[in-house]
Structures are given as C-alpha cells and as structure tokens.
Write an enzyme that holds these catalytic residues in place. Structure first.
Site, PDB file in Angstrom:
ATOM      1  N   HIS A   1      -6.283  -7.854  13.072  1.00  0.00           N
ATOM      2  CA  HIS A   1      -5.089  -7.015  13.191  1.00  0.00           C
ATOM      3  C   HIS A   1      -4.679  -6.944  14.653  1.00  0.00           C
ATOM      4  O   HIS A   1      -5.477  -6.563  15.506  1.00  0.00           O
ATOM      5  CB  HIS A   1      -5.360  -5.605  12.655  1.00  0.00           C
ATOM      6  CG  HIS A   1      -4.116  -4.806  12.410  1.00  0.00           C
ATOM      7  ND1 HIS A   1      -3.506  -4.754  11.184  1.00  0.00           N
ATOM      8  CD2 HIS A   1      -3.370  -4.052  13.239  1.00  0.00           C
ATOM      9  CE1 HIS A   1      -2.429  -3.991  11.262  1.00  0.00           C
ATOM     10  NE2 HIS A   1      -2.326  -3.553  12.511  1.00  0.00           N
TER      11      HIS A   1
ATOM     12  N   CYS B   1      11.484  24.297   4.954  1.00  0.00           N
ATOM     13  CA  CYS B   1      10.657  25.032   3.997  1.00  0.00           C
ATOM     14  C   CYS B   1       9.969  24.035   3.060  1.00  0.00           C
ATOM     15  O   CYS B   1      10.226  22.834   3.101  1.00  0.00           O
ATOM     16  CB  CYS B   1      11.515  25.989   3.177  1.00  0.00           C
ATOM     17  SG  CYS B   1      12.636  27.016   4.163  1.00  0.00           S
TER      18      CYS B   1
ATOM     19  N   ARG C   1       1.281 -10.669   6.816  1.00  0.00           N
ATOM     20  CA  ARG C   1       1.187  -9.425   6.051  1.00  0.00           C
ATOM     21  C   ARG C   1       2.364  -8.522   6.442  1.00  0.00           C
ATOM     22  O   ARG C   1       2.253  -7.654   7.316  1.00  0.00           O
ATOM     23  CB  ARG C   1      -0.148  -8.730   6.353  1.00  0.00           C
ATOM     24  CG  ARG C   1      -1.380  -9.591   6.120  1.00  0.00           C
ATOM     25  CD  ARG C   1      -2.672  -8.819   6.379  1.00  0.00           C
ATOM     26  NE  ARG C   1      -2.707  -8.209   7.702  1.00  0.00           N
ATOM     27  CZ  ARG C   1      -3.161  -8.796   8.805  1.00  0.00           C
ATOM     28  NH1 ARG C   1      -3.611 -10.040   8.756  1.00  0.00           N
ATOM     29  NH2 ARG C   1      -3.165  -8.156   9.956  1.00  0.00           N
TER      30      ARG C   1
ATOM     31  N   ASP D   1      10.513  23.612  -0.048  1.00  0.00           N
ATOM     32  CA  ASP D   1      11.433  23.066  -1.039  1.00  0.00           C
ATOM     33  C   ASP D   1      12.890  23.030  -0.594  1.00  0.00           C
ATOM     34  O   ASP D   1      13.758  22.634  -1.372  1.00  0.00           O
ATOM     35  CB  ASP D   1      11.353  23.886  -2.330  1.00  0.00           C
ATOM     36  CG  ASP D   1       9.916  24.135  -2.755  1.00  0.00           C
ATOM     37  OD1 ASP D   1       9.184  23.140  -2.946  1.00  0.00           O
ATOM     38  OD2 ASP D   1       9.518  25.306  -2.862  1.00  0.00           O
TER      39      ASP D   1
ATOM     40  N   LYS E   1       0.834  -1.200   0.000  1.00  0.00           N
ATOM     41  CA  LYS E   1       0.000   0.000   0.000  1.00  0.00           C
ATOM     42  C   LYS E   1       0.871   1.254   0.000  1.00  0.00           C
ATOM     43  O   LYS E   1       2.038   1.225   0.370  1.00  0.00           O
ATOM     44  CB  LYS E   1      -0.945  -0.002   1.204  1.00  0.00           C
ATOM     45  CG  LYS E   1      -0.273  -0.026   2.557  1.00  0.00           C
ATOM     46  CD  LYS E   1      -1.314  -0.149   3.669  1.00  0.00           C
ATOM     47  CE  LYS E   1      -0.652  -0.182   5.038  1.00  0.00           C
ATOM     48  NZ  LYS E   1      -1.642  -0.294   6.128  1.00  0.00           N
TER      49      LYS E   1
ATOM     50  N   ARG F   1     -11.269  -0.851  14.885  1.00  0.00           N
ATOM     51  CA  ARG F   1     -11.152  -0.055  13.663  1.00  0.00           C
ATOM     52  C   ARG F   1     -12.180  -0.620  12.693  1.00  0.00           C
ATOM     53  O   ARG F   1     -13.355  -0.334  12.807  1.00  0.00           O
ATOM     54  CB  ARG F   1      -9.712  -0.092  13.129  1.00  0.00           C
ATOM     55  CG  ARG F   1      -9.458   0.886  12.001  1.00  0.00           C
ATOM     56  CD  ARG F   1      -7.971   0.986  11.652  1.00  0.00           C
ATOM     57  NE  ARG F   1      -7.379  -0.278  11.226  1.00  0.00           N
ATOM     58  CZ  ARG F   1      -6.112  -0.412  10.837  1.00  0.00           C
ATOM     59  NH1 ARG F   1      -5.310   0.644  10.820  1.00  0.00           N
ATOM     60  NH2 ARG F   1      -5.649  -1.576  10.459  1.00  0.00           N
TER      61      ARG F   1
ATOM     62  N   TYR G   1      12.636  30.713   8.074  1.00  0.00           N
ATOM     63  CA  TYR G   1      11.375  31.363   8.410  1.00  0.00           C
ATOM     64  C   TYR G   1      11.251  31.565   9.916  1.00  0.00           C
ATOM     65  O   TYR G   1      11.518  30.670  10.714  1.00  0.00           O
ATOM     66  CB  TYR G   1      10.196  30.534   7.920  1.00  0.00           C
ATOM     67  CG  TYR G   1       9.930  30.655   6.440  1.00  0.00           C
ATOM     68  CD1 TYR G   1       9.585  31.879   5.881  1.00  0.00           C
ATOM     69  CD2 TYR G   1      10.030  29.542   5.605  1.00  0.00           C
ATOM     70  CE1 TYR G   1       9.335  31.998   4.515  1.00  0.00           C
ATOM     71  CE2 TYR G   1       9.785  29.644   4.240  1.00  0.00           C
ATOM     72  CZ  TYR G   1       9.440  30.879   3.709  1.00  0.00           C
ATOM     73  OH  TYR G   1       9.202  30.996   2.361  1.00  0.00           O
TER      74      TYR G   1
END
Length: 385
Positions: free
Chosen positions: A183, A334, A242, A336, A61, A155, A288
């Site tokens: 699970h 930041c 799994r 990027d 996944k 769940r 920043y």
C-alpha cells in the site's frame, strides 16, 4: 353455495386491504441516489489509464463506499471487471451469494472462525505475517492468498526485507499464493518528499518480488496502486489497480494532488426533503446549546437528516444546493435533523428536495470524502438511477 362464497369474499376485501403491507415511500425523508451510468463511465475512464496487462480491481468495502456493494458489482461486471477487493470475509460472502464471480480479495484480517467462509465461497485471503499464514494452512482446506508486504506504512504486512518468511509462506501446504501487494501511503501527494517515499516503497516491494522469483517462486499478480497510485504513478509494473474513491468520482480531499484527473463524476448524491422553514429575527439562537445566532433576519430550513444518518455533528461551513445556490449548514447537527440558511436562495417550502454536498461536508468537519461516504447510515434508502 357459490353465491355465499362470493358474498363472503366481498365482505373480506376491506379486511384484506387493511392487512396488506404498506411500504414506506423511499423519498419521504432523506435518501441516497446512485447514478449507475456515472459509475460505469468512471470505471471505463480509469480502465483507459491502465497499462497493458493491468486490470481494474474495484474496492467494494463498506458497501462500496456507501453506494451499495452488490449493485455496484453488477454494474462493474457489465464493464468487464473480473476482480474485486473487500475489507472482510463477510463482505466477500455477500458478493458471492449475490452471484459475483472472479477474484474477490479480502484485504483485512479474517479470524480463524471464518476460515470456512474463505474455502466455501472461493475468497482470496490476505496473509500479513508467517504465523497467520501457518494458522490458515493448518485449517487444512485449499485457499488462495495474496501476501501483503509492508514497505513503510507500518500497518499490516510482512516486512519487505524478510524474504525468508515470504518464501516459507510459499512452501506451506493448502495455501496457493496467487499474488502480492503493498500500500502506497503518500501517493496522494506530489511533493518531492512524498514522491521520494513512494519510490522507495515501490523499490522495496519489487525487490522482494524479484528475490522470490530468483528463488524459484511464482509470485502471481502484483499490485501496489490504489486510486492515487494510478493517477500519479500510472506506469507501475502491476497486474491490478485497487481503485476506491476515484472510482466513485470523488477526490478524498480537494487539496489532494492528481497528476491526471480523467472525466470522473460523483456517482452518489445525498438528498433530503425540507421539513419546515422558519422565519427568525436577527439574534435568534438556534439548535442545541444555541450554538448559532442568526446575524440578520433569516430563513432557516430544517432538513430531516442528521448524524444518525452519517452527517457529522460539527460541519458548520458545509452547504446544500438550493435553487442552484449554496445554503450553508448552521448550528449543531442533531441526530435526525440539521439546519441550513436559505435566506438568499429564493422560494423554499416544506417538501422541497435538497442536495447536500459530500465534499463540503468532509472539508467542514475536517475529514475526507471516504469517511463521509462510508458513514452514510443504513436507514438512508439507496435508490439507483
């Protein structure tokens, strides 16, 4: 005339060269490297822990935890793997269209609009309650299903004590029940209370399976273990494991308990080039909000990778490996870019390749490696070695 055609062709060559696509160099900024041999060895190491009659079901996944689902599946099929797990139908379709064979189990909920994908691509769908199973049956096409049993995580899943609802699912037309699973939600801890809870979960699950057998139903392939379930409870009576995070060579967190840890190696490396190195005096603000102030004269390297690529905005305390030494991440990340302090790391210059530590990013930002890996953004090229 032939002479005219040749002259025209030569005249067009510069134009054709300008029109030819130019591909971006994948290592120009930041990228992910995946070691296929490491993934293969990890799979083989985990398969060596499996009891007789149990198979590895790799969890692919979220793009195989950021590694790349299709290529991971191909490597794992070469190890003899014949079953995979995904989160949603779209991920299963991607694998099928790329040629993946065997069982592909959809662990999550599939909307009725996507029921045709289940039938068309031969996906095995998880059913979590009787009304959902009835809706899937009413679709009118034969579909393989695994029943998800809630044994305490609360769940998704059918209540472990509701044998009547489980039996009704077996009786619905068009649904072929080929397995059941649960699970284990605290199997990553060996603390006494966690072991007791896991034992109770296992007892509830196998009691339901036995009751359904007593009522004449073939419960198919049973599975309870994910990565830590295998490492800490290897003797479970299961047909599948799994395997997720351990398959990729990582622990979720360094504090996790693992009774057995085979020779697993991270298959994924996160790398970036140095964009610029700044010489800053003591007391200089950085980034920043000027959230970081240099405590001494410092050399700061700017890397062109940021939270837009999946690095958490607040991960002070994480580090990168520079010339064999740890360079801490400083300041706010930041979108990027991010900063690392390379004062004690020897010569560093623009263009150098730097490796960021995934586990350190997770720990510094208060999360687990699973989240960091799955958040690695699509603009990071995946380069397989």
């Amino acid at each position: 005339p032939a002479d005219w055609s040749a002259a025209a062709a030569w005249a067009l060559l510069p134009l054709l060269r300008r029109l030819r696509p130019v591909r971006a160099y994948p290592k120009a900024r930041a990228w992910v490297e995946v070691d296929a041999s490491a993934l293969r060895r990890n799979a083989e190491a985990l398969m060596g822990l499996l009891p007789d009659g149990c198979e590895l079901m790799p969890v692919l996944k979220c793009g195989a935890y950021g590694h790349g689902a299709v290529k991971s599946a191909r490597v794992l099929e070469g190890c003899g793997v014949r079953a995979f797990a995904v989160a949603c139908a779209a991920e299963g379709v991607e694998l099928r269209r790329a040629g993946a064979r065997g069982t592909i189990l959809v662990l999550g909920w599939t909307a009725p609009e996507n029921f045709p994908c289940l039938a068309r691509y031969g996906l095995t769908q998880t059913v979590t309650e009787l009304p959902y199973a009835e809706a899937l049956s009413a679709f009118g096409r034969d579909v393989d299903v695994h029943i998800k049993v809630d044994t305490g995580m609360h769940r998704l899943g059918l209540d472990a004590e509701d044998a009547a609802a489980a039996e009704r699912i077996f009786e619905l037309p068009h649904l072929r029940v080929t397995g059941m699973y649960t699970h284990l939600c605290v199997s990553d801890s060996l603390a006494p209370e966690a072991r007791s809870f896991t034992g109770a979960q296992s007892k509830r699950f196998f009691a339901l399976a036995e009751e359904l057998r007593r009522r004449g139903h073939d419960v198919g392939r049973l599975h309870t273990q994910a990565s830590y379930g295998l490492l800490n409870y290897p003797d479970a009576r299961c047909a599948y494991v799994r395997a997720g995070i351990a398959l990729y060579g990582f622990k979720s967190a360094e504090a996790d308990d693992a009774a057995v840890w085979p020779p697993l190696k991270p298959a994924l490396s996160l790398k970036a080039r140095v964009a610029q190195v700044r010489e800053l005096p003591e007391g200089a603000g950085l980034g920043y909000g000027l959230a970081y102030t240099t405590p001494r004269p410092s050399r700061i390297a700017v890397l062109p990778i940021g939270y837009g690529d999946g690095c958490p905005r607040d991960c002070a305390g994480a580090w990168a490996l520079v010339n064999g030494k740890r360079a801490p991440v400083v300041g706010r990340v930041c979108m990027d870019q991010l900063f690392i302090d390379v004062t004690d790391c020897g010569p560093v210059q623009s263009g150098d390749c730097i490796q960021l530590d995934i586990a350190a990013l997770a720990e510094a930002s208060g999360t687990i490696t699973n989240e960091i890996l799955s958040r690695l953004g699509p603009r990071l090229p995946r380069l397989w070695t």
